[in-house]
Design an enzyme around this catalytic site. Structure first.
Site, PDB file in Angstrom:
ATOM      1  N   TYR A   2       0.851  -1.206   0.000  1.00  0.00           N
ATOM      2  CA  TYR A   2       0.000   0.000   0.000  1.00  0.00           C
ATOM      3  C   TYR A   2       0.879   1.245   0.000  1.00  0.00           C
ATOM      4  O   TYR A   2       0.549   2.248  -0.609  1.00  0.00           O
ATOM      5  CB  TYR A   2      -0.913  -0.011   1.233  1.00  0.00           C
ATOM      6  CG  TYR A   2      -1.878  -1.157   1.211  1.00  0.00           C
ATOM      7  CD1 TYR A   2      -3.048  -1.066   0.468  1.00  0.00           C
ATOM      8  CD2 TYR A   2      -1.604  -2.332   1.906  1.00  0.00           C
ATOM      9  CE1 TYR A   2      -3.937  -2.124   0.443  1.00  0.00           C
ATOM     10  CE2 TYR A   2      -2.492  -3.391   1.883  1.00  0.00           C
ATOM     11  CZ  TYR A   2      -3.656  -3.281   1.152  1.00  0.00           C
ATOM     12  OH  TYR A   2      -4.523  -4.323   1.120  1.00  0.00           O
TER      13      TYR A   2
ATOM     14  N   ASN B 138     -13.740   0.073  -3.759  1.00  0.00           N
ATOM     15  CA  ASN B 138     -13.703  -0.318  -5.158  1.00  0.00           C
ATOM     16  C   ASN B 138     -14.202  -1.755  -5.342  1.00  0.00           C
ATOM     17  O   ASN B 138     -13.778  -2.648  -4.638  1.00  0.00           O
ATOM     18  CB  ASN B 138     -12.252  -0.201  -5.648  1.00  0.00           C
ATOM     19  CG  ASN B 138     -12.082  -0.972  -6.922  1.00  0.00           C
ATOM     20  OD1 ASN B 138     -12.921  -0.914  -7.800  1.00  0.00           O
ATOM     21  ND2 ASN B 138     -11.010  -1.715  -7.027  1.00  0.00           N
TER      22      ASN B 138
ATOM     23  N   HIS C 190      -5.669  -7.602  -5.424  1.00  0.00           N
ATOM     24  CA  HIS C 190      -5.125  -8.729  -4.648  1.00  0.00           C
ATOM     25  C   HIS C 190      -3.597  -8.727  -4.706  1.00  0.00           C
ATOM     26  O   HIS C 190      -2.939  -9.411  -3.940  1.00  0.00           O
ATOM     27  CB  HIS C 190      -5.698 -10.045  -5.180  1.00  0.00           C
ATOM     28  CG  HIS C 190      -5.277 -10.360  -6.563  1.00  0.00           C
ATOM     29  ND1 HIS C 190      -6.033  -9.983  -7.665  1.00  0.00           N
ATOM     30  CD2 HIS C 190      -4.188 -10.995  -7.026  1.00  0.00           C
ATOM     31  CE1 HIS C 190      -5.384 -10.414  -8.748  1.00  0.00           C
ATOM     32  NE2 HIS C 190      -4.269 -11.015  -8.400  1.00  0.00           N
TER      33      HIS C 190
ATOM     34  N   GLU D 286      -0.486 -17.033  -9.257  1.00  0.00           N
ATOM     35  CA  GLU D 286       0.358 -16.189 -10.120  1.00  0.00           C
ATOM     36  C   GLU D 286       1.838 -16.390  -9.816  1.00  0.00           C
ATOM     37  O   GLU D 286       2.693 -15.977 -10.565  1.00  0.00           O
ATOM     38  CB  GLU D 286      -0.033 -14.731  -9.893  1.00  0.00           C
ATOM     39  CG  GLU D 286      -1.424 -14.463 -10.466  1.00  0.00           C
ATOM     40  CD  GLU D 286      -1.798 -13.018 -10.296  1.00  0.00           C
ATOM     41  OE1 GLU D 286      -0.978 -12.271  -9.768  1.00  0.00           O
ATOM     42  OE2 GLU D 286      -2.904 -12.657 -10.697  1.00  0.00           O
TER      43      GLU D 286
END
Length: 85
Positions: free
Chosen positions: A25, A48, A56, A82
DNA sequence: CGTATGACGTGCA
DNA sequence: GTGCACGCCATAC
């Protein structure tokens, strides 16, 4: 005012995050214009609901998952899939 | 316009 | 090394 652009900027930055890479962040807030807006970033992302934004891939500076609109489990699952983790 | 809240970060005990 | 508390910015009501 850059404030209004901040939200948009955050979305842009998060959307620009490539797969397999996790941003904190703080980093996102910094790219958005204010590194101290890490709180605002989380709030914006929480509000959002656009799945087009890989929120994510945005985790805490400690490496913690933090939270996720769809559920932390899904967040971890996506990151693992991922290869970010 | 002012108040309250938040998916955080950093510092200190 | 872990836990608690404070601070900062932006958004929403």
């Amino acid at each position: 005012m850059n404030n209004k652009k901040f939200k948009k900027k955050v979305h842009e930055v998060v959307k620009r995050i490539p797969p397999g890479v996790t941003f904190s962040y703080k980093e996102v807030a910094k790219r958005a214009g204010n590194r101290r807006a890490c709180r605002a970033v989380g709030k914006i992302l929480s509000n959002n609901k656009d799945t087009s934004i890989p929120c994510h891939r945005v985790i805490r500076a400690d490496g913690s998952i933090g939270g996720y609109n769809e559920g932390m489990k899904e967040k971890i699952k996506k990151l693992r899939k991922e290869g970010a983790m």
